[in-house]
Design an enzyme around this catalytic site. Structure first.
Site, PDB file in Angstrom:
ATOM      1  N   ALA A  58     -35.902 -25.290  21.279  1.00  0.00           N
ATOM      2  CA  ALA A  58     -36.032 -25.658  22.696  1.00  0.00           C
ATOM      3  C   ALA A  58     -35.926 -24.509  23.704  1.00  0.00           C
ATOM      4  O   ALA A  58     -36.484 -24.611  24.795  1.00  0.00           O
ATOM      5  CB  ALA A  58     -34.989 -26.718  23.036  1.00  0.00           C
ATOM      6  N   ALA A  59     -35.152 -23.450  23.402  1.00  0.00           N
ATOM      7  CA  ALA A  59     -34.888 -22.437  24.435  1.00  0.00           C
ATOM      8  C   ALA A  59     -36.140 -21.612  24.721  1.00  0.00           C
ATOM      9  O   ALA A  59     -36.909 -21.355  23.796  1.00  0.00           O
ATOM     10  CB  ALA A  59     -33.763 -21.510  23.983  1.00  0.00           C
ATOM     11  N   PRO A  60     -36.365 -21.208  25.973  1.00  0.00           N
ATOM     12  CA  PRO A  60     -35.491 -21.366  27.150  1.00  0.00           C
ATOM     13  C   PRO A  60     -35.679 -22.671  27.924  1.00  0.00           C
ATOM     14  O   PRO A  60     -35.157 -22.800  29.015  1.00  0.00           O
ATOM     15  CB  PRO A  60     -35.872 -20.163  28.005  1.00  0.00           C
ATOM     16  N   GLY A  61     -36.415 -23.630  27.395  1.00  0.00           N
ATOM     17  CA  GLY A  61     -36.396 -24.966  27.988  1.00  0.00           C
ATOM     18  C   GLY A  61     -37.591 -25.342  28.848  1.00  0.00           C
ATOM     19  O   GLY A  61     -37.573 -26.392  29.494  1.00  0.00           O
ATOM     20  N   GLU A  93     -31.578 -25.702  19.586  1.00  0.00           N
ATOM     21  CA  GLU A  93     -31.858 -24.255  19.589  1.00  0.00           C
ATOM     22  C   GLU A  93     -30.840 -23.591  18.696  1.00  0.00           C
ATOM     23  O   GLU A  93     -29.635 -23.750  18.879  1.00  0.00           O
ATOM     24  CB  GLU A  93     -31.765 -23.715  21.029  1.00  0.00           C
ATOM     25  N   CYS A 136     -47.673 -19.797  19.602  1.00  0.00           N
ATOM     26  CA  CYS A 136     -48.489 -18.968  20.509  1.00  0.00           C
ATOM     27  C   CYS A 136     -49.014 -17.782  19.704  1.00  0.00           C
ATOM     28  O   CYS A 136     -48.786 -16.631  20.049  1.00  0.00           O
ATOM     29  CB  CYS A 136     -47.713 -18.555  21.752  1.00  0.00           C
TER      30      CYS A 136
HETATM   31  C1  LIG Z   1     -41.383 -20.459  20.818  1.00  0.00           C
HETATM   32  S1  LIG Z   1     -39.690 -20.440  21.219  1.00  0.00           S
HETATM   33  C2  LIG Z   1     -39.455 -22.007  22.004  1.00  0.00           C
HETATM   34  C3  LIG Z   1     -39.892 -22.054  23.455  1.00  0.00           C
HETATM   35  C4  LIG Z   1     -39.514 -23.354  24.112  1.00  0.00           C
HETATM   36  N1  LIG Z   1     -40.038 -24.501  23.395  1.00  0.00           N
HETATM   37  C5  LIG Z   1     -39.997 -23.422  25.556  1.00  0.00           C
HETATM   38  O1  LIG Z   1     -41.040 -24.029  25.821  1.00  0.00           O
HETATM   39  O2  LIG Z   1     -39.320 -22.866  26.425  1.00  0.00           O
HETATM   40  C6  LIG Z   1     -38.908 -20.704  19.681  1.00  0.00           C
HETATM   41  C7  LIG Z   1     -37.414 -20.850  19.764  1.00  0.00           C
HETATM   42  O3  LIG Z   1     -36.914 -21.191  18.467  1.00  0.00           O
HETATM   43  C8  LIG Z   1     -35.672 -20.563  18.274  1.00  0.00           C
HETATM   44  N2  LIG Z   1     -35.463 -20.507  16.822  1.00  0.00           N
HETATM   45  C9  LIG Z   1     -35.739 -19.502  15.959  1.00  0.00           C
HETATM   46  N3  LIG Z   1     -35.459 -19.868  14.695  1.00  0.00           N
HETATM   47  C10 LIG Z   1     -35.000 -21.136  14.749  1.00  0.00           C
HETATM   48  C11 LIG Z   1     -34.554 -22.076  13.773  1.00  0.00           C
HETATM   49  N4  LIG Z   1     -34.561 -21.769  12.469  1.00  0.00           N
HETATM   50  N5  LIG Z   1     -34.148 -23.283  14.177  1.00  0.00           N
HETATM   51  C12 LIG Z   1     -34.158 -23.623  15.502  1.00  0.00           C
HETATM   52  N6  LIG Z   1     -34.556 -22.779  16.479  1.00  0.00           N
HETATM   53  C13 LIG Z   1     -34.988 -21.555  16.107  1.00  0.00           C
HETATM   54  C14 LIG Z   1     -35.830 -19.217  18.952  1.00  0.00           C
HETATM   55  O4  LIG Z   1     -34.561 -18.668  19.265  1.00  0.00           O
HETATM   56  C15 LIG Z   1     -36.652 -19.581  20.178  1.00  0.00           C
HETATM   57  O5  LIG Z   1     -35.807 -19.874  21.260  1.00  0.00           O
END
Ligand SMILES: C[S@@+](CC[C@H](N)C(=O)[O-])C[C@H]1O[C@@H](n2cnc3c(N)ncnc32)[C@H](O)[C@@H]1O
Length: 301
Positions: A110-113, A133, A229
């Protein structure tokens, strides 16, 4: 850039225009946060400061292009939670998932949301969103986004997405998984560090585990959006193909999404299930934004 992407020349249409688009900076898109305000009032407030917003026509009237030089994160309207800087393709992902008000939603990564807060907007702050996250350094940015934008229907968890507990099932799941991020490489921005390529080596296996766990967490008739992405087929079509091999999943076509290209049929020696072509690829010379991949997945009733 040509060298970085030369291996994709066989499937990216109009490859020279694609390369040309990478020489231009990303446009400055922002989302008006309907949980706190309306597009009409934000447009009026910014117009008084000499800032004009141009609407971007997607299914919901929420995304606008701001002048390139503007830093939206410095405006009072940002701190008040009226606007959120967000890529157009990132907004399309939540619109494609289209969660209903009063439904249960899991945002696996989810981060940064950005997407969590957009999902809350589409649900009018009703129902429940579990915003998961893994990394603790990303928890404060996630909380800040949700509180600044007035999200009231979300709780936060910190599981490995691929091992998220199977105790509850959800109507909608956003699987916006970690990826190599090639869709962000524009202008002079290439891969950030040499770390990036090492990262890519194990990422596809993790993504496959995440899509399978996401699917297992869906209710019957539930919908999941799998997104990255990146242009890399190993992180896109190959991951969706793995889901189709191991689960009774359906890929729902991305109707009414403009300028989307179909998923590819094969890559290197791997020939994919033909249903993978119902997924969508977004290229910056077709949709001026971050390059993106998206599959809408349904669990049969
Ligand atoms: C593409 S970003 C998400 C962006 C978010 N959905 C948004 O729209 O703001 C992927 C996120 O997954 C987290 N992440 C990485 N490995 C993960 C795991 N095994 N389980 C859950 N989250 C993970 C990363 O820290 C990162 O914040």
């Amino acid at each position: 850039m040509r060298q970085l992407f030369s291996e994709y020349q066989e499937f990216i249409p109009d490859f020279d225009s694609f390369l040309e688009s990478l020489r231009r900076p990303l446009p400055n898109h922002l989302r008006v946060n309907r949980l706190k305000t309306s597009p009409v009032s934000v447009i009026g407030m910014l117009q008084e400061k000499g800032i004009s917003l141009t609407p971007v026509h997607i299914s919901e009237d929420t995304v606008y292009e701001a002048p390139r030089a503007l830093l939206p994160g410095k405006l009072p309207e940002y701190f008040l939670g009226y606007i959120h800087p967000q890529a157009l393709t990132s907004c399309v992902a939540s619109l494609v998932l289209a969660p209903r008000p009063n439904s249960s939603v899991l945002d696996l990564c989810a981060a940064p949301g950005g997407k969590t807060s957009h999902l809350a907007q589409l649900m009018d702050n009703t129902g429940i969103i579990v915003a998961n996250e893994l990394h603790s350094r990303r928890h404060a940015p996630l909380s800040h986004t949700l509180s600044r934008l007035g999200v009231l229907n979300a709780v936060q968890t910190a599981y490995q997405a691929q091992e998220f507990p199977l105790r509850h099932s959800f109507d909608f799941i956003m699987a916006d998984v970690p990826c190599s991020g090639e869709g962000r490489w524009r202008l002079s921005r290439g891969p950030d560090t040499t770390e990036e390529s090492r990262y890519r080596a194990g990422i596809a296996e993790a993504q496959k585990r995440m899509i399978l766990r996401g699917f297992d967490l869906l209710k019957r008739e539930g919908i999941m959006a799998y997104c990255t992405c990146t242009y890399n087929p190993a992180e896109n079509e190959s991951v969706v193909d793995c889901l189709l091999k191991h689960r009774d999943a359906e890929i729902v076509p991305l109707d009414n999404v403009p300028a989307v290209e179909p998923g590819i049929a094969q890559w290197e020696k791997e020939k994919f299930d033909e249903r993978v072509q119902r997924a969508g690829r977004f290229y910056p010379h077709r949709v001026d934004s971050v390059g993106f991949f998206m599959a809408r997945i349904r669990k049969r009733g």
